[in-house]
Write an enzyme that holds these catalytic residues in place. Structure first.
Site, PDB file in Angstrom:
ATOM      1  N   TYR A 166     -11.207  -2.858  16.693  1.00  0.00           N
ATOM      2  CA  TYR A 166      -9.624  -1.814  16.905  1.00  0.00           C
ATOM      3  C   TYR A 166      -8.502  -2.455  16.664  1.00  0.00           C
ATOM      4  O   TYR A 166      -8.847  -4.243  16.669  1.00  0.00           O
ATOM      5  CB  TYR A 166     -10.028  -1.808  18.824  1.00  0.00           C
ATOM      6  CG  TYR A 166     -11.654  -1.682  18.766  1.00  0.00           C
ATOM      7  CD1 TYR A 166     -11.795  -0.140  19.867  1.00  0.00           C
ATOM      8  CD2 TYR A 166     -12.219  -2.047  19.110  1.00  0.00           C
ATOM      9  CE1 TYR A 166     -12.855   0.464  20.273  1.00  0.00           C
ATOM     10  CE2 TYR A 166     -13.828  -1.120  19.537  1.00  0.00           C
ATOM     11  CZ  TYR A 166     -13.511  -0.003  20.292  1.00  0.00           C
ATOM     12  OH  TYR A 166     -14.929   0.214  20.406  1.00  0.00           O
ATOM     13  N   TYR A 205     -19.957  -2.971  14.950  1.00  0.00           N
ATOM     14  CA  TYR A 205     -19.071  -3.951  14.993  1.00  0.00           C
ATOM     15  C   TYR A 205     -19.681  -5.362  15.964  1.00  0.00           C
ATOM     16  O   TYR A 205     -20.637  -4.613  16.656  1.00  0.00           O
ATOM     17  CB  TYR A 205     -17.800  -4.234  15.771  1.00  0.00           C
ATOM     18  CG  TYR A 205     -17.346  -3.816  16.597  1.00  0.00           C
ATOM     19  CD1 TYR A 205     -17.351  -3.983  17.929  1.00  0.00           C
ATOM     20  CD2 TYR A 205     -17.096  -1.783  17.071  1.00  0.00           C
ATOM     21  CE1 TYR A 205     -17.719  -3.665  19.300  1.00  0.00           C
ATOM     22  CE2 TYR A 205     -17.097  -1.410  18.373  1.00  0.00           C
ATOM     23  CZ  TYR A 205     -17.841  -2.063  19.981  1.00  0.00           C
ATOM     24  OH  TYR A 205     -17.472  -1.533  20.521  1.00  0.00           O
ATOM     25  N   ARG A 215     -22.648  -3.549  17.556  1.00  0.00           N
ATOM     26  CA  ARG A 215     -22.879  -2.176  18.650  1.00  0.00           C
ATOM     27  C   ARG A 215     -22.425  -1.139  17.472  1.00  0.00           C
ATOM     28  O   ARG A 215     -22.067  -0.906  16.274  1.00  0.00           O
ATOM     29  CB  ARG A 215     -21.537  -2.037  19.456  1.00  0.00           C
ATOM     30  CG  ARG A 215     -21.511  -2.667  20.199  1.00  0.00           C
ATOM     31  CD  ARG A 215     -21.286  -1.599  21.511  1.00  0.00           C
ATOM     32  NE  ARG A 215     -22.224  -1.208  21.940  1.00  0.00           N
ATOM     33  CZ  ARG A 215     -21.764   0.216  22.445  1.00  0.00           C
ATOM     34  NH1 ARG A 215     -20.569   0.760  22.647  1.00  0.00           N
ATOM     35  NH2 ARG A 215     -22.650   1.065  22.866  1.00  0.00           N
ATOM     36  N   HIS A 218     -19.192   4.121  17.420  1.00  0.00           N
ATOM     37  CA  HIS A 218     -18.808   4.981  18.481  1.00  0.00           C
ATOM     38  C   HIS A 218     -17.622   5.928  18.791  1.00  0.00           C
ATOM     39  O   HIS A 218     -16.995   4.593  18.007  1.00  0.00           O
ATOM     40  CB  HIS A 218     -19.027   4.584  20.006  1.00  0.00           C
ATOM     41  CG  HIS A 218     -18.793   3.975  20.499  1.00  0.00           C
ATOM     42  ND1 HIS A 218     -18.910   2.247  19.595  1.00  0.00           N
ATOM     43  CD2 HIS A 218     -18.393   3.239  21.052  1.00  0.00           C
ATOM     44  CE1 HIS A 218     -18.621   1.457  19.934  1.00  0.00           C
ATOM     45  NE2 HIS A 218     -17.929   1.857  21.153  1.00  0.00           N
ATOM     46  N   HIS A 220     -14.911   6.765  21.411  1.00  0.00           N
ATOM     47  CA  HIS A 220     -15.216   6.749  23.029  1.00  0.00           C
ATOM     48  C   HIS A 220     -13.524   8.304  23.130  1.00  0.00           C
ATOM     49  O   HIS A 220     -13.066   8.278  22.893  1.00  0.00           O
ATOM     50  CB  HIS A 220     -13.762   5.680  23.368  1.00  0.00           C
ATOM     51  CG  HIS A 220     -14.139   4.127  23.451  1.00  0.00           C
ATOM     52  ND1 HIS A 220     -15.830   3.895  24.424  1.00  0.00           N
ATOM     53  CD2 HIS A 220     -14.636   3.249  22.470  1.00  0.00           C
ATOM     54  CE1 HIS A 220     -15.721   2.678  24.120  1.00  0.00           C
ATOM     55  NE2 HIS A 220     -15.798   2.189  22.564  1.00  0.00           N
TER      56      HIS A 220
END
Length: 300
Positions: A166, A205, A215, A218, A220
């Site tokens: 991110y 990640y 994880r 995905h 959001h």
């Protein structure tokens, strides 16, 4: 309606407002970094193995099924789900705060058809260069429990880049940032409740819930109703991800049929020749077939 104070510790709980041509980059060598890395904040103190966490997930799902068979009415997700160790560190420390829905509109950002530019839904065009990774389009409809379109809804997305990183000062995962990818976009549903984004498929990640925790990839999603006090947040996953049975966050939703509604469907008709792969993700905001949304008091 209630709202909560933002959790400054959440590595994913950052603003998803689109910033065009923002060249994000890692801090220069030698520069001081005041913010603590999320890994140190989210690290579980006991650090179980993946095998132990997976067994806990299986056990808690089985216990939930037994409770339902016995007549208990259970929520779609299991709150305070023990395999999700770091949730204890991400819980709000204060009670939800009551807000006046009219007052909050005076200082909230404006949104509407005239406030959202078409380019903001294309995350591959926000910088001068091409972002790295597999281009994809995701589109779908926002619907109510009767299948009626929910029109004029602000839909925001935010995500990691193709390497699973991110643009967030607290994301110190040692994967490369992409200077041509911010990872946030927004659009407004049309009269048929339709939305569409063009973006890059995010990468998985690591996180410090347990040893070797990863994880699933995905995106959001945030859906606003008619005001900022009506926000719903969820996540879209990708079909066939091998991390599904291993991920405590995904498995806080204990029924498989409810988890399935969080998985975008690959739709070849939505793929753009020579350009992008296509996924469909419809979002139902209420009723028994509602998409699972994150609890109001926290974000995952």
């Amino acid at each position: 309606m209630t709202a909560t104070q933002p959790d400054p510790r959440g590595e994913e709980a950052f603003s998803s407002s689109v910033v065009l041509e923002q060249h994000a980059a890692a801090p220069p060598a030698g520069a001081s970094v005041d913010a603590a890395a999320p890994e140190s904040l989210l690290a579980s103190p006991d650090q179980l193995t993946q095998r132990e966490i997976t067994q806990e997930i299986v056990d808690y799902h089985a216990a939930a099924a037994r409770r339902e068979e016995a007549g208990d009415r259970l929520n779609m997700s299991l709150h305070d789900f023990p395999p999700y160790r770091s949730t204890l560190l991400r819980h709000p420390t204060k009670n939800p705060k009551l807000v006046d829905p009219e007052t909050i509109e005076l200082w909230s950002p404006a949104f509407g058809q005239r406030d959202v530019a078409a380019i903001e839904s294309d995350l591959t065009l926000q910088h001068i260069g091409e972002p790295q990774g597999e281009r994809m389009t995701v589109e779908g409809r926002v619907l109510d429990s009767w299948g009626r379109p929910v029109r004029n809804q602000l839909v925001e997305i935010w995500q990691a880049n193709a390497a699973g990183r991110y643009i967030h000062q607290r994301d110190q995962h040692p994967a490369p940032l992409d200077p041509n990818f911010t990872g946030a976009g927004r659009t407004v549903t049309d009269d048929d409740g339709f939305y569409k984004f063009t973006t890059i498929k995010p990468g998985a990640y690591p996180w410090k819930n347990h040893v070797n925790a990863w994880r699933p990839a995905h995106i959001h999603f945030s859906i606003f109703g008619s005001g900022f006090t009506q926000r719903l947040v969820t996540q879209m996953y990708f079909p066939g991800d091998p991390l599904f049975p291993l991920d405590p966050i995904y498995n806080t939703i204990w029924r498989q049929k409810d988890r399935d509604r969080l998985i975008g469907l690959y739709d070849h008709d939505l793929s753009v020749p020579e350009f992008s792969m296509g996924y469909r993700f419809d979002i139902v905001v209420d009723g028994p077939d509602a998409t699972w949304f994150e609890p109001e008091e926290g974000e995952h």
